[in-house]
Design a protein around this motif. Structure first.
Motif, mmCIF file in Angstrom:
data_model
loop_
_atom_site.group_PDB
_atom_site.id
_atom_site.type_symbol
_atom_site.label_atom_id
_atom_site.label_comp_id
_atom_site.label_asym_id
_atom_site.label_seq_id
_atom_site.Cartn_x
_atom_site.Cartn_y
_atom_site.Cartn_z
ATOM 1 N N THR A 48 31.292 41.504 38.649
ATOM 2 C CA THR A 48 30.585 42.515 37.862
ATOM 3 C C THR A 48 31.385 43.805 37.725
ATOM 4 O O THR A 48 32.372 44.032 38.448
ATOM 5 N N ALA A 49 30.950 44.647 36.811
ATOM 6 C CA ALA A 49 31.540 45.984 36.667
ATOM 7 C C ALA A 49 31.359 46.770 37.951
ATOM 8 O O ALA A 49 32.221 47.569 38.354
ATOM 9 N N HIS A 50 30.221 46.560 38.613
ATOM 10 C CA HIS A 50 29.965 47.196 39.906
ATOM 11 C C HIS A 50 31.041 46.807 40.910
ATOM 12 O O HIS A 50 31.557 47.647 41.674
ATOM 13 N N ALA A 51 31.430 45.547 40.903
ATOM 14 C CA ALA A 51 32.487 45.070 41.808
ATOM 15 C C ALA A 51 33.811 45.760 41.492
ATOM 16 O O ALA A 51 34.551 46.174 42.394
ATOM 17 N N PHE A 52 34.126 45.883 40.202
ATOM 18 C CA PHE A 52 35.392 46.512 39.810
ATOM 19 C C PHE A 52 35.421 47.979 40.239
ATOM 20 O O PHE A 52 36.421 48.457 40.788
ATOM 21 N N ARG A 53 34.329 48.683 40.004
ATOM 22 C CA ARG A 53 34.302 50.118 40.348
ATOM 23 C C ARG A 53 34.389 50.308 41.863
ATOM 24 O O ARG A 53 35.062 51.241 42.348
ATOM 25 N N ASP A 54 33.729 49.431 42.619
ATOM 26 C CA ASP A 54 33.839 49.523 44.077
ATOM 27 C C ASP A 54 35.250 49.198 44.555
ATOM 28 O O ASP A 54 35.742 49.775 45.528
ATOM 29 N N PHE A 55 35.907 48.249 43.854
ATOM 30 C CA PHE A 55 37.297 47.916 44.184
ATOM 31 C C PHE A 55 38.187 49.150 44.008
ATOM 32 O O PHE A 55 39.006 49.469 44.895
ATOM 33 N N SER A 59 39.982 51.765 47.235
ATOM 34 C CA SER A 59 41.401 52.117 47.405
ATOM 35 C C SER A 59 41.723 53.497 46.854
ATOM 36 O O SER A 59 42.898 53.831 46.631
ATOM 37 N N HIS A 60 40.667 54.306 46.600
ATOM 38 C CA HIS A 60 40.833 55.682 46.123
ATOM 39 C C HIS A 60 41.656 55.759 44.837
ATOM 40 O O HIS A 60 42.500 56.649 44.666
ATOM 41 N N LEU A 61 41.386 54.821 43.933
ATOM 42 C CA LEU A 61 42.158 54.757 42.687
ATOM 43 C C LEU A 61 41.449 55.412 41.501
ATOM 44 O O LEU A 61 42.099 55.736 40.503
ATOM 45 N N THR A 62 40.159 55.606 41.584
ATOM 46 C CA THR A 62 39.390 56.056 40.418
ATOM 47 C C THR A 62 39.930 57.356 39.852
ATOM 48 O O THR A 62 40.239 57.450 38.649
ATOM 49 N N GLU A 63 40.065 58.361 40.684
ATOM 50 C CA GLU A 63 40.505 59.666 40.197
ATOM 51 C C GLU A 63 41.990 59.656 39.856
ATOM 52 O O GLU A 63 42.421 60.305 38.894
ATOM 53 N N ARG A 64 42.788 58.904 40.603
ATOM 54 C CA ARG A 64 44.232 58.842 40.317
ATOM 55 C C ARG A 64 44.463 58.259 38.924
ATOM 56 O O ARG A 64 45.290 58.762 38.153
ATOM 57 N N GLY A 84 51.213 52.798 32.302
ATOM 58 C CA GLY A 84 50.528 51.528 32.484
ATOM 59 C C GLY A 84 51.094 50.745 33.652
ATOM 60 O O GLY A 84 50.333 50.167 34.454
ATOM 61 N N ALA A 85 52.415 50.712 33.762
ATOM 62 C CA ALA A 85 53.049 49.958 34.850
ATOM 63 C C ALA A 85 52.664 50.520 36.208
ATOM 64 O O ALA A 85 52.409 49.766 37.168
ATOM 65 N N GLU A 86 52.599 51.847 36.311
ATOM 66 C CA GLU A 86 52.252 52.469 37.584
ATOM 67 C C GLU A 86 50.811 52.155 37.989
ATOM 68 O O GLU A 86 50.531 51.788 39.133
ATOM 69 N N ILE A 87 49.877 52.246 37.047
ATOM 70 C CA ILE A 87 48.472 51.961 37.360
ATOM 71 C C ILE A 87 48.303 50.501 37.761
ATOM 72 O O ILE A 87 47.588 50.194 38.732
ATOM 73 N N ARG A 88 48.948 49.617 37.063
ATOM 74 C CA ARG A 88 48.831 48.190 37.388
ATOM 75 C C ARG A 88 49.388 47.911 38.788
ATOM 76 O O ARG A 88 48.842 47.092 39.541
ATOM 77 N N ARG A 89 50.458 48.597 39.130
ATOM 78 C CA ARG A 89 51.058 48.410 40.460
ATOM 79 C C ARG A 89 50.095 48.888 41.549
ATOM 80 O O ARG A 89 49.944 48.237 42.599
ATOM 81 N N TRP A 90 49.421 50.013 41.308
ATOM 82 C CA TRP A 90 48.428 50.498 42.278
ATOM 83 C C TRP A 90 47.356 49.444 42.530
ATOM 84 O O TRP A 90 46.964 49.188 43.654
ATOM 85 N N ILE A 91 46.873 48.836 41.457
ATOM 86 C CA ILE A 91 45.779 47.854 41.571
ATOM 87 C C ILE A 91 46.255 46.611 42.305
ATOM 88 O O ILE A 91 45.570 46.099 43.212
ATOM 89 N N LEU A 92 47.422 46.105 41.940
ATOM 90 C CA LEU A 92 47.917 44.873 42.556
ATOM 91 C C LEU A 92 48.242 45.065 44.044
ATOM 92 O O LEU A 92 48.168 44.103 44.823
ATOM 93 N N ASP A 93 48.564 46.288 44.420
ATOM 94 C CA ASP A 93 48.890 46.554 45.824
ATOM 95 C C ASP A 93 47.649 46.834 46.678
ATOM 96 O O ASP A 93 47.759 46.984 47.908
ATOM 97 N N HIS A 177 39.162 55.546 20.186
ATOM 98 C CA HIS A 177 38.450 56.706 20.747
ATOM 99 C C HIS A 177 37.426 56.304 21.809
ATOM 100 O O HIS A 177 36.320 56.851 21.876
ATOM 101 N N PHE A 178 37.802 55.339 22.662
ATOM 102 C CA PHE A 178 36.963 54.959 23.786
ATOM 103 C C PHE A 178 37.423 55.739 25.032
ATOM 104 O O PHE A 178 38.626 55.904 25.272
ATOM 105 N N ASP A 179 36.467 56.197 25.817
ATOM 106 C CA ASP A 179 36.762 56.900 27.066
ATOM 107 C C ASP A 179 37.194 55.868 28.111
ATOM 108 O O ASP A 179 36.449 54.945 28.442
ATOM 109 N N HIS A 180 38.416 56.052 28.650
ATOM 110 C CA HIS A 180 38.936 55.086 29.628
ATOM 111 C C HIS A 180 38.010 54.960 30.838
ATOM 112 O O HIS A 180 37.788 53.867 31.356
ATOM 113 N N GLN A 181 37.463 56.074 31.295
ATOM 114 C CA GLN A 181 36.651 56.048 32.518
ATOM 115 C C GLN A 181 35.333 55.322 32.334
ATOM 116 O O GLN A 181 34.742 54.844 33.298
#
Length: 787
Positions: A48-55, A59-64, A84-93, A177-181
């Protein structure tokens, strides 16, 4: 409200888009709402989206991530790539939170327990702003197929999480014009359909180019569906007509055989499962990847899904090669043609000159443009594309979206009209030609060309900058007329588009255009195929691939062309004129010179009814009869009327009616109307006698003028005096109209005279002619002028 980390697809529906995304919500909706109606959807579960946001929070990634995207200029290609590469690396790590890890593992083990053998799953993204009615997000996130084992599933899910921040996804959201957050991602885990042993593809419940809503467009190729979606193959295409599908008739309007050169299949090595790409054997490439039964079944699924959602849909499907059943694996709203606003004008692009064709493929969009070519081998060369350039490449996929916005047009070697790149090109309004086969070789780099997607199904790349125009025709409140305003149709590929123009039907559809442009083979060569020289046989065999025999190919292609014209204009009448090639024109078809005589003046020679009744050509004409009968009876298109050209004598009239009856086309039976072209002076002189055998006349003003005034209509020396307004021609037309009135039969005219000369059109209306038929580009202006 779904707030768990994992939910089963059969427990969610369209009310849960905010938690499982549009794709997974749609799958769940279909499982519990449409299974009873025969629509098969593989079950599974979704994070779920809830699972993604908790993920992210774990790892303190939301604000970064938010700060990184806020500082990004998405038009800066280098910055976009680095961000994009940096954000993806944060998630995979980052590790999964333990509760999420346990939830996924438990759900996978439960799904595994429901299968008889080893479980293989598809891992697909479903963003919470994805598959909306006004944005497709086509292919923005990753999918993984043939995933086996919980560890591989967990790794794939994390990769899908990371793909929310692909360069293409970031760029697309910024463009829309979609908000990423505000966007999260759900991941669907479904049991795999063994389409690696069958076929798969995409369908739309409307025509993707014209927006015509009464058809279904199906694309299909062998193996896993990624090759079609990504544009890696030129797929087969099928059009179905919804009204005749609903009545149980044969509903396939047309088939186009794709090259289908590669397919993706499962493989296993050293106890590991993976996917490989292999060449498709020639025998399979030369067959259609779906049979008629399967095409109709898919069509019924499509209509059921569309009716449930109440809007045109974009649907991915798969044919399992083990159980031979069709499954729906994705369904989303169509986001381009169904969203177009109704306007008070019609825009048409038209070439004003012709040039050398450098490449030809499937047309996306209905526009024309000029530009400079840039041949790009891979996405690393994207900086070479400058605004207004024409991108030429082997294939595009959604990774190319940031540079597609710079191009004025796109041309590819591979791909079909339902691939992701084609969908994005439509959204961006970029004319595109896909599936050319050799564009990167046949088109020079840094060269000025013209891209034309305004000539039907086929798109053309012309050498040099050709002149073209955009014709804007306002649609006012058209005045009511007693005279029916009809259109002339040559190319079946434009029929869906032209049917949207106000009209009362088709007054002239030329059989010879279907023969020359879709078939290209002399009909006598079709009949004598076994006796042809080897070179001619080889050429014909290449063209008839996918059909059982040369004769079946010829009849079916004629039927498809006729039906494609008749369907969009139903229930208005569509008059199909049997072939009226001259001997010099027939000679230009494949093997034509072996059968055609040399005539010094073919315009008044071996043509019309005389040819159709002649011993050498009669079997060819009977193939035309078979096609018309098939379109009317097997396909249920009873609005088709038959029109016979160039009848010189009453004996010919009697004999042609008899020949039609022998071939199952009896005047009046099942409402069949047979019209005679009135274009020879003898037709005027003996109008009453000719009308005894026909339901009416259609005046061919060009031939009637030529033969009455003794002027060769093709001669530049005669041009000044060649005029339908000549008193002798008007007197002839007036006599013909009166003869038809006396016998209560219809009388029309099919020619450009009424559009060229407004006073001539008004005179025809004053004479109470039943119908005027002209080119689609002329009808509205002429109609308005008669009010």
């Amino acid at each position: 409200m779904v707030d768990n980390y994992v939910v089963w697809l059969d427990s969610v529906g369209m009310g849960d888009v905010g938690q499982v995304g549009g794709k997974n919500a749609s799958l769940g909706e279909m499982i519990h709402a449409l299974s009873d109606k025969g629509v098969r959807v593989p079950n599974g579960f979704a994070t779920t989206a809830h699972a993604f946001r908790d993920f992210l929070a774990h790892s303190h990634l939301t604000e970064r991530i938010h700060q990184s995207l806020e500082a990004l200029d998405p038009t800066d290609i280098h910055a976009l790539k680095e961000c994009g590469a940096e954000i993806r690396r944060w998630i995979l790590d980052s590790p999964f939170p333990v509760p999420l890890l346990n939830a996924i593992t438990s759900a996978y083990e439960k799904l595994e327990g429901q299968t008889d053998g080893k479980l293989s799953v598809a891992i697909r993204s479903s963003a919470t702003a994805e598959d909306l009615a006004d944005a497709s997000f086509a292919g923005q996130q990753e999918s993984y197929l043939n995933v086996c084992g919980v560890e591989s599933v967990l790794a794939s899910i994390k990769n899908v999480f990371a793909s929310l921040y692909n360069d293409r996804a970031i760029s697309y959201r910024a463009h829309q014009h979609f908000d990423h957050q505000s966007i999260a991602i759900s991941v669907g885990v479904q049991q795999m359909v063994r389409s690696d042993l069958g076929s798969s593809g995409v369908l739309f419940t409307l025509d993707t180019e014209s927006g015509f809503r009464d058809v279904i467009l199906i694309t299909s190729a062998y193996g896993l569906g990624e090759t079609v979606v990504q544009g890696a193959v030129n797929p087969d295409e099928f059009y179905l007509y919804k009204p005749t599908l609903a009545t149980g008739h044969h509903a396939i309007l047309s088939r186009t055989l794709g090259s289908k050169e590669i397919r993706k299949i499962y493989a296993r090595d050293n106890l590991k499962d993976f996917i490989v790409t292999e060449r498709v054997p020639e025998l399979e490439r030369n067959r259609f990847s779906l049979n008629d039964r399967q095409i109709h079944e898919l069509g019924r699924y499509a209509v059921t899904i569309e009716e449930h959602y109440g809007r045109p849909m974009d649907i991915e499907w798969a044919l399992d090669g083990v159980d031979n059943k069709i499954y729906i694996v994705q369904s989303r709203p169509e986001t381009v043609k169904s969203q177009e606003k109704t306007t008070n004008s019609i825009n048409r692009y038209k070439l004003k000159e012709r040039g050398t064709v450098l490449a030809k493929g499937r047309a996306i969009g209905q526009a024309i443009t000029n530009g400079t070519t840039r041949i790009i081998a891979n996405i690393s060369e994207m900086e070479r594309i400058q605004p207004g350039d024409i991108l030429v490449t082997d294939m595009t996929d959604p990774d190319w979206e940031p540079i597609m916005k710079r191009a004025s047009a796109i041309v590819t070697n591979r791909g079909g009209r339902t691939c992701h790149a084609a969908i994005i090109a439509r959204e961006l309004g970029i004319p595109t030609i896909v599936g050319t086969g050799d564009a990167t070789e046949s088109i020079p780099n840094d060269h000025t060309v013209t891209i034309s997607c305004a000539e039907g199904d086929d798109g053309y790349v012309y050498d040099k900058a050709l002149a073209f125009e955009l014709i804007t025709t306002p649609i006012k409140s058209l005045p009511p007329l007693k005279t029916r305003m009809m259109v002339n149709i040559g190319n079946p590929g434009r029929a869906f588009d032209y049917a949207s123009i106000p009209n009362d039907g088709v007054g002239l559809a030329r059989m010879e255009f279907i023969i020359s442009n879709i078939i290209g083979i002399h009909p006598r060569a079709i009949i004598d195929f076994e006796n042809l020289p080897a070179e001619s046989r080889d050429e014909i065999e290449r063209k008839i691939s996918g059909y059982g025999s040369p004769i079946e190919f010829y009849v079916e292609k004629l039927t498809e062309g006729i039906a494609t014209i008749a369907a969009p204009f139903s229930p208005n009448p569509v008059r199909i004129r049997t072939s009226d090639f001259k001997s010099n024109e027939y000679a230009n078809l494949i093997a034509g010179r072996e059968y055609e005589p040399f005539e010094s003046n073919p315009m008044i020679g071996y043509r019309g009814a005389l040819r159709q009744l002649s011993e050498p050509f009669r079997p060819c004409f009977e193939l035309e009869c078979k096609a018309i009968k098939r379109a009317r009876e097997k396909m249920g298109l009873s609005n088709i009327e038959l029109m016979i050209p160039f009848i010189r004598t009453l004996d010919e009239a009697i004999d042609i009616i008899s020949l039609l009856e022998e071939n199952g086309l009896k005047r009046g039976e099942d409402g069949l109307r047979i019209i005679m072209m009135c274009e020879v002076p003898s037709n005027v002189i003996l109008a009453e006698e000719f009308l005894e055998y026909f339901d009416g006349f259609s005046i061919g003003s060009n031939d009637l003028t030529q033969l009455t005034l003794g002027m060769d209509r093709d001669s530049e020396w005669m041009a000044a005096g060649f005029d339908e307004r000549n008193p002798a021609i008007k007197e002839s037309i007036s006599r013909v109209i009166q003869a038809c009135h006396n016998q209560h039969k219809s009388v029309g005219i099919c020619g450009e005279g009424p559009s060229h000369y407004p006073e001539f059109a008004r005179w025809l209306v004053e004479q109470e002619i039943s119908s005027i038929s002209m080119s689609p580009n002329s009808i509205i202006e002429t109609w308005n002028g008669l009010g």
